[in-house]
Write a protein that holds these residues in place. Structure first.
Motif, PDB file in Angstrom:
ATOM      1  N   GLY A  62     113.380 125.415 125.195  1.00  0.00           N
ATOM      2  CA  GLY A  62     114.190 126.211 124.644  1.00  0.00           C
ATOM      3  C   GLY A  62     113.243 127.261 123.172  1.00  0.00           C
ATOM      4  N   TYR A  63     112.292 126.063 122.062  1.00  0.00           N
ATOM      5  CA  TYR A  63     111.390 127.039 121.554  1.00  0.00           C
ATOM      6  C   TYR A  63     110.511 128.360 122.061  1.00  0.00           C
ATOM      7  CZ  TYR A  63     113.391 123.462 118.170  1.00  0.00           C
ATOM      8  OH  TYR A  63     113.952 123.378 117.056  1.00  0.00           O
ATOM      9  N   VAL A  64     110.815 129.435 121.448  1.00  0.00           N
ATOM     10  CA  VAL A  64     109.965 130.065 121.496  1.00  0.00           C
ATOM     11  C   VAL A  64     108.697 130.412 120.539  1.00  0.00           C
ATOM     12  CG1 VAL A  64     109.817 132.953 121.758  1.00  0.00           C
ATOM     13  CG2 VAL A  64     111.411 131.958 123.050  1.00  0.00           C
ATOM     14  N   GLY A  65     107.514 130.725 120.977  1.00  0.00           N
ATOM     15  CA  GLY A  65     105.842 129.978 120.166  1.00  0.00           C
ATOM     16  C   GLY A  65     105.171 131.011 120.020  1.00  0.00           C
ATOM     17  N   GLU A  66     103.925 131.285 119.592  1.00  0.00           N
ATOM     18  CA  GLU A  66     103.271 132.148 119.586  1.00  0.00           C
ATOM     19  C   GLU A  66     101.819 131.283 119.274  1.00  0.00           C
ATOM     20  OE1 GLU A  66     103.194 134.996 116.065  1.00  0.00           O
ATOM     21  OE2 GLU A  66     104.892 135.952 117.043  1.00  0.00           O
ATOM     22  N   VAL A  67     100.972 131.645 120.120  1.00  0.00           N
ATOM     23  CA  VAL A  67      99.289 130.991 119.763  1.00  0.00           C
ATOM     24  C   VAL A  67      98.410 131.319 118.660  1.00  0.00           C
ATOM     25  CG1 VAL A  67      97.621 131.076 121.020  1.00  0.00           C
ATOM     26  CG2 VAL A  67      99.431 130.844 122.325  1.00  0.00           C
ATOM     27  N   ALA A  68      98.323 130.172 118.259  1.00  0.00           N
ATOM     28  CA  ALA A  68      97.299 130.676 116.631  1.00  0.00           C
ATOM     29  C   ALA A  68      96.607 131.142 116.985  1.00  0.00           C
ATOM     30  CB  ALA A  68      97.347 129.018 116.663  1.00  0.00           C
ATOM     31  N   LYS A  69      95.987 131.477 115.912  1.00  0.00           N
ATOM     32  CA  LYS A  69      94.619 132.773 116.007  1.00  0.00           C
ATOM     33  C   LYS A  69      93.961 132.208 115.557  1.00  0.00           C
ATOM     34  CE  LYS A  69      97.438 136.618 115.551  1.00  0.00           C
ATOM     35  NZ  LYS A  69      98.034 137.275 116.816  1.00  0.00           N
TER      36      LYS A  69
END
Length: 209
Positions: A111-118
């Protein structure tokens, strides 16, 4: 629904014509001395054409005010007849990049919305889970989860009807001790989780960070 609700019933040989996900193969090769040898192993039948990997594992870090926590899952795994402690993971779809696959699987399973790390370390080299037994491989993808985002307040998963997954998180600094504790409680520790925990211990012992 608890992951611990599953029960082992029985096991029996599987005929190749019945197999949907994997098959047994015999490989013939020459060793360094020129001796012809054979090797028994299994291989996945689900890798999309043109893809170099079967799927992804997701190192999802929850950004909390008390410090970073690693998102983990409890999932019953029939081959070991135990509930396993795992990172979120999943098979890649045709035409998907590891990054897109990771964010999709994270949302579906947790259920989590994440972002790919830089940075260049966001996606690992291709890793083979057990190359002496199976050709299965994956990329580990590092993802950060901003807990202040509205989407991460009331989580809605998109599990398949045969998936029973419990999510929880552990402070990164306590991962090794938590793995020890969970093993004593009867859980099986997935190698990806255990290896990450061991890496932290090696870094501490040799003062690498």
């Amino acid at each position: 629904m608890s992951a611990s609700g599953s029960k082992f019933i029985s096991t029996e040989p599987l005929r190749n014509e019945e197999a949907r996900w994997a098959r047994l193969v015999k490989t013939t090769y020459l060793d360094p001395n020129g001796v012809e040898r054979t090797w028994e192993s299994s291989e996945r039948q689900t890798r999309p054409q043109g893809s170099g990997i079967d799927g992804v594992g997701i190192i999802a870090i929850l950004e909390k005010s008390t410090g970073p926590e690693l998102l983990l899952q409890k999932q019953y795994r029939p081959p070991v007849a135990k509930v396993c402690i795992e990172v979120p993971a999943g098979l890649i779809d045709a035409g998907e990049s590891p990054e897109v696959c990771a964010l999709r699987e994270l949302k579906e399973e947790t259920g989590y919305v994440g972002e790919v790390a830089k940075g260049s370390s966001a996606v690992s080299p291709v890793m083979y889970n057990d190359p002496g037994f199976c050709n299965t491989n994956l990329n580990m993808v590092h993802v950060t989860v901003d807990m202040s985002r509205p989407e991460n307040q009331n989580l809605k998963t998109e599990l398949e009807e045969n998936e029973f997954i419990e999510c929880f998180s552990v402070p990164l600094k306590d991962l090794y001790s938590e793995c020890r504790k969970l093993e004593q409680e009867g859980y099986a520790i997935d190698a990806r989780v255990g290896t990450l925990a061991e890496g932290f211990e090696v870094a501490k012992k040799w003062k690498l960070c």
